[in-house]
Design a protein around this motif. Structure first.
Motif, short mmCIF file in Angstrom:
data_model
loop_
_atom_site.label_atom_id
_atom_site.label_comp_id
_atom_site.label_asym_id
_atom_site.label_seq_id
_atom_site.Cartn_x
_atom_site.Cartn_y
_atom_site.Cartn_z
N HIS B 63 0.36 -0.83 -0.02
CA HIS B 63 0.27 -0.17 -0.05
C HIS B 63 0.76 0.99 0.23
O HIS B 63 0.41 2.17 -0.81
N ASP B 128 -8.35 -6.50 4.31
CA ASP B 128 -8.03 -5.16 2.62
C ASP B 128 -9.61 -5.83 2.53
O ASP B 128 -9.58 -7.16 2.57
N HIS B 130 -10.21 -6.84 -0.32
CA HIS B 130 -10.77 -6.55 -1.49
C HIS B 130 -10.01 -7.97 -1.35
O HIS B 130 -9.50 -9.17 -2.37
N SER B 345 -2.95 -2.43 -9.97
CA SER B 345 -3.87 -2.49 -9.05
C SER B 345 -4.63 -4.25 -9.16
O SER B 345 -4.19 -4.87 -9.70
N CYS B 346 -5.07 -4.97 -8.15
CA CYS B 346 -4.70 -5.77 -7.40
C CYS B 346 -6.80 -6.31 -8.74
O CYS B 346 -6.98 -7.35 -8.18
N CYS B 406 0.33 -0.59 -4.80
CA CYS B 406 -0.96 -0.44 -5.36
C CYS B 406 -1.27 1.37 -5.59
O CYS B 406 -1.78 1.57 -6.54
N CYS B 409 -3.74 3.03 -6.63
CA CYS B 409 -5.37 2.87 -6.85
C CYS B 409 -6.39 3.42 -4.95
O CYS B 409 -7.12 4.01 -5.18
N LEU B 410 -4.85 3.71 -4.25
CA LEU B 410 -5.96 5.17 -3.15
C LEU B 410 -4.22 5.77 -2.73
O LEU B 410 -4.86 6.12 -1.41
N ASN B 428 -10.66 -0.14 -8.45
CA ASN B 428 -11.64 -0.71 -7.88
C ASN B 428 -12.86 0.69 -7.05
O ASN B 428 -13.93 -0.38 -7.33
N ARG B 434 -10.87 9.18 -3.67
CA ARG B 434 -9.67 8.24 -3.23
C ARG B 434 -8.65 7.88 -3.72
O ARG B 434 -7.47 7.19 -3.39
S1 SF4 Z 1 -4.61 -2.64 -5.29
FE1 SF4 Z 1 -6.12 -1.10 -4.53
S2 SF4 Z 1 -7.90 -2.24 -3.41
FE2 SF4 Z 1 -5.87 -3.17 -4.00
S3 SF4 Z 1 -5.33 -4.01 -2.47
FE3 SF4 Z 1 -3.78 -2.42 -2.59
S4 SF4 Z 1 -5.16 -0.31 -2.54
FE4 SF4 Z 1 -6.54 -2.37 -1.90
#
Ligand code: SF4
Lengths: 204, 467
Positions: B63, B128, B130, B345-346, B406, B409-410, B428, B434
Motif C-alpha cells: 500500500h 483488506d 479485496h 491495482s489488484c 498499490c 489505486c488509493l 476498483n 479515493r
Molecule cells: S490495489 Fe487498491 S484495492 Fe487493491 S489492495 Fe491495493 S489499495 Fe487495496
C-alpha cells in the motif's frame, strides 16, 4: 486481557449523518492511515467533507453549532453506511470523535463487524423509522438519544423507537464478549483438530 | 443432498458454533500487509499473545511503498515507519515477509495466487476488503478489520456469521473488446452496491467457465464493491492448470491428490442457493463509471443519467455524484477529457491486463497533456512483462513504467491526483477523494479502455481503436 465490558445502553447527543453509501474512504481518507496507531484519528473523521484545502470549514453537520456538544454521541445514518474499504480506522475515527453507537437503515458487513469488535453497538430500523428519528433530531437537536441494547429500543425527545439488533450481537454486547479473541483462544484443542482434518494443512 | 462449495468449505473449517450465533471458522491462509496490521501486532504484544500458525501466515508490503524508487529510508517518514513496523513485527512473531529483497513482493491479492499460496477449498483472510479476489480459485476469502487481524494472528480463527449464498449466472458470449472488468461493473450496476450485503456470491455460467484465472480474479476482486462478503468461482481444470508448478502449490503426487480434493469441493448440480440471478453477457459493451461508487456505471455509448431517472432514495446520491464529478445530466460519457491514466491495482495489474493494455498502447501515443502510469501488480508480473518487452511498448507510447505496488489505486504513496484531475483508472473504487486528492475524479474501466483513453486524451470506446 481486560475484563469483560458489557455494553447494555449508550446515551449521548445525536449526530445525523444523512446520505446513502457513505464509504469508509470518506469517513477517514487513506492518507491519514499511515500512522501505526489509531491515536489522533478522531479529529480527522470526515476530514475532506468538513474542511476545504485552506483549512476553513465547509459547513458539515459535525461542525454545526447545534450538534457541537462535547461528550458521547450516537450517529443516525441511512443506507449502506461504511461501505468500501475494510479499514478499521473508520470506526476508530468515529469512536475517537465521540460516536459510541450508530443507528441506521443498513450497514456494510465489514464495517458492522469492526464496530461490534470495538464494543460500538449498531442498531437498524426501516427507512420510515429512521426518517422519523432524523426529523425529530433535526427539529430539536438538543435532546439526549439513548440506545438500549437489552430492550432493543432507541429513545429521543420522549418518543421510543423499536430497533433491530440480531440476537447473537445483542448477546455479545450485553455479555461483554464482543472482543472475540478471548473466546476464540478458549478452543485451542478443537482448532488443532480442525487443522489436522484439513488435507491442505497436512500437505496432501 | 447436493451441496455448494460454500457449504462444504464452511463445514470443513467450522471449529464450533459460538453462543453469539457466529461460527468459529479456521482460517487456512492469513495474508498480512503493512497498513492494517501494526495495531493488531501491538494488541498481541499488550496481551502477551503469540502467532500459533506462523506457516499459514504470509506478509508483504504494497500500500505505502513508492513506485519510483527502491531507496530506503523512504522520503515519507510515516511510510518508512510503517515499513519498519512490518519488518519488526514479522521478525518478532516469526512470519515470512515477502518484501522487495525477496523478489516476490507485490499487491497482496496478486502474489497470493501467483505464488500458489491461494488454493481451492481454503478459507483465506486478510485485513483488506479485496481479499475476495482469492475466491477465483474456489476459496472462501474474507476481508477483515484490524481487530479481526489480531484474532486470526492469535488464534488462526474468525468469529463470523455465515452469509447467505447467491448464485450470479452470466451466460452468453462476450463481444470483442468486452473484458472481465466490464462484466463485474455490469453486475454491480444491475444488483447495486448494496445488493450483496449479507451474501456470498457464487459466479457461474459459461462466461466464467471460459474465463482465465486472471479474469476470474478481476471479477471476484470486485464482489466487495457489490456489497457481497465474498465471491467465488468453482474450481475446474483451468484452476488446476494455473496452480500446477507454482512455488507454494503441492508438487508431484501430492498435486494429483490435491486436485482430487479440490474437485470434490466444487458445488454439486442441484445445490441450493438463497437466491439466483441471471444476466446475459452477449449484450455487454465496455463499461465506464461516471459517479462516486462503482455501481454508478454505464456503457461507453450511454449518457450520464439524471436524478429524475432513479428511485427517490437514490436521487440524492445521483445528484451528489453529478455535482462532485461536474457533469451535466444527459451528457455523453465518451469524449470526456482525462488528465491521468492509471493501469494497475489488484483488480487489473496482472500480466494479462498489461498484455491487453499494451496491445492498445502499441497503436498510438499518449496525448501530451495526459500523465499515464503503468504499475505492475507484483515483481513477478514486472519481470514477466519486461521479458515480453511490454515495458518498452508502454514507454514508447509515453507511459511511465513503475515499480510494483498499490500506487494510485488509493494513493497512500506519492502517486496522487492533483486538484480536480480526472483519472481513467483500471482500479476498483471511484469514491470521493479515493485517488489522493479530495476533489479528484475517477472513471473506472478496463485496462484496455484506460490505454485507449490515454491515447485519445478522452474516454473512448476501445473497440474503435482495436478495429
Ligand atoms: S490495489 Fe487498491 S484495492 Fe487493491 S489492495 Fe491495493 S489499495 Fe487495496
Amino acid at each position: 486481557m481486560d475484563a469483560l465490558i458489557p455494553v447494555t445502553r449508550v446515551a449521548g447527543r445525536p449526530i445525523p449523518l444523512r446520505g446513502n453509501d457513505i464509504d469508509t474512504d470518506r469517513i477517514i481518507p487513506a492518507r491519514f492511515m499511515k500512522a501505526i496507531t489509531f491515536d489522533g484519528l478522531g479529529a480527522l473523521a470526515f476530514y475532506d467533507e468538513r474542511y476545504r484545502a485552506d483549512g476553513s470549514l465547509k459547513g458539515h453537520v459535525m461542525d454545526d453549532p447545534r450538534y457541537s456538544a462535547k461528550g458521547d454521541r450516537i450517529a443516525v445514518v441511512n443506507k449502506n453506511f461504511g461501505c468500501g474499504s475494510s479499514r478499521e480506522h473508520a470506526p476508530q475515527a468515529l469512536l475517537r470523535w465521540g460516536i459510541k453507537a450508530l443507528i441506521g437503515e443498513t450497514f456494510a458487513d465489514i464495517f458492522y463487524g469492526n464496530c461490534i469488535a470495538n464494543g460500538m453497538p449498531i442498531a437498524t430500523a426501516d427507512a420510515a423509522t429512521i426518517e422519523k428519528l432524523l426529523a425529530a433530531i433535526e427539529r430539536d437537536p438538543k435532546q439526549e438519544l439513548t440506545l438500549d441494547v437489552e430492550t432493543r429500543t432507541a429513545t429521543y425527545g420522549g418518543e421510543t423507537y423499536r430497533v433491530e439488533i440480531p440476537d447473537g450481537v445483542r448477546k455479545q454486547l450485553v455479555d461483554g464478549t464482543w472482543d472475540a479473541t478471548r473466546v476464540l483462544l478458549s478452543a485451542a484443542a478443537e482448532v488443532k483438530a480442525t487443522a489436522q482434518s484439513l488435507p491442505y494443512v497436512q500437505g496432501f | 443432498m447436493a451441496k455448494s462449495l460454500f457449504d462444504k468449505v464452511w463445514q470443513a473449517h467450522a471449529v464450533r458454533e459460538l453462543p453469539s450465533g457466529q461460527t468459529q471458522l479456521f482460517i487456512g491462509l492469513h495474508l498480512v500487509h503493512e497498513v492494517t496490521s501494526p495495531q493488531a501486532f501491538q494488541m498481541l504484544r499488550e496481551d502477551n499473545l503469540a502467532v500459533p500458525f506462523q506457516d499459514r501466515t504470509v506478509a508483504t508490503v504494497d500500500h505505502i511503498i513508492p513506485t519510483d524508487t527502491e531507496v530506503r529510508p523512504f522520503s515519507d517518514e510515516q511510510a518508512e515507519g510503517m515499513m519498519s513496523a512490518i519488518e519488526r513485527n514479522c521478525r518478532e512473531f516469526g512470519i515470512q515477509l515477502l518484501d522487495r529483497a525477496s523478489g516476490s513482493q507485490g499487491i497482496v491479492h496478486v502474489i497470493g495466487p501467483e505464488l500458489g499460496l491461494t488454493q481451492p477449498g481454503m478459507t483465506i483472510a486478510c485485513g483488506d476488503s479485496h481479499t475476495s479476489t482469492h475466491g477465483a480459485f474456489g476459496a472462501i476469502a474474507f476481508g477483515i478489520g484490524t481487530s479481526q487481524v489480531r484474532d486470526v494472528l492469535a488464534s488462526q480463527c474468525l468469529a463470523i456469521v455465515k452469509p447467505k449464498l447467491r448464485r450470479v449466472e452470466v451466460n452468453g458470449v462476450l463481444p470483442h473488446g468486452v473484458y472481465a472488468k466490464d462484466v463485474v461493473l455490469h453486475i454491480i450496476r444491475m444488483l447495486g452496491v448494496q445488493g450483496g450485503v449479507g451474501f456470498a456470491y457464487e459466479f457461474a455460467g459459461s462466461v466464467f467457465d471460459r474465463m482465465t484465472m486472471e479474469e476470474r480474479m478481476t471479477v471476484c476482486n470486485m464482489s466487495i464493491e457489490g456489497g457481497a462478503r465474498c465471491g467465488y468461482v468453482n474450481p475446474d481444470q483451468t484452476t488446476f492448470e494455473y496452480l500446477r508448478g507454482r512455488r507454494f502449490a503441492p508438487q508431484g503426487e501430492a498435486f494429483e491428490r490435491a486436485v482430487a480434493w479440490w474437485r470434490g469441493m466444487a458445488s454439486e448440480p442441484g445445490a441450493t442457493y438463497d437466491d439466483v440471478v441471471q444476466l446475459d453477457g452477449s449484450s455487454l459493451s465496455p463499461v465506464v463509471t461516471w459517479g462516486i461508487n462503482p455501481g454508478q456505471a454505464i456503457g461507453v455509448g450511454e449518457r450520464i443519467p439524471s436524478a429524475d431517472d432513479v428511485a427517490d432514495d437514490e436521487a440524492q446520491t445521483v445528484r451528489d455524484a453529478i455535482d462532485y464529478m461536474g457533469w451535466k445530466p444527459g451528457q455523453a460519457i465518451a469524449g470526456t477529457r482525462i488528465d491521468v491514466a492509471f493501469i494497475g491495482s489488484c483488480t487489473n495489474g496482472r500480466i494479462s491486463d498489461l498484455r491487453e493494455a499494451a496491445k492498445v498502447a502499441a497503436l498510438g501515443k499518449v496525448k501530451p497533456n495526459v500523465k499515464a502510469l503503468v504499475v505492475p501488480g507484483s515483481q513477478d508480473v514486472a519481470r514477466q512483462a519486461e521479458a515480453e518487452g511490454l515495458h518498452e511498448v508502454f514507454r514508447a507510447a509515453g507511459f511511465e513504467w513503475r515499480l510494483p505496488g498499490c500506487s494510485m489505486c488509493l494513493a497512500m504513496n506519492p502517486d496522487k491526483l492533483i486538484g480536480d484531475q480526472v483519472c481513467a483508472s483500471s482500479s476498483n473504487r471511484n469514491f470521493k477523494g479515493r485517488q489522493g486528492s479530495p476533489s479528484g475524479r475517477t472513471l473506472l474501466m478496463s485496462p484496455a479502455m484506460v490505454a485507449a483513453a490515454a491515447l485519445e486524451g478522452a474516454v473512448t470506446d476501445v473497440r474503435e481503436i482495436l478495429k
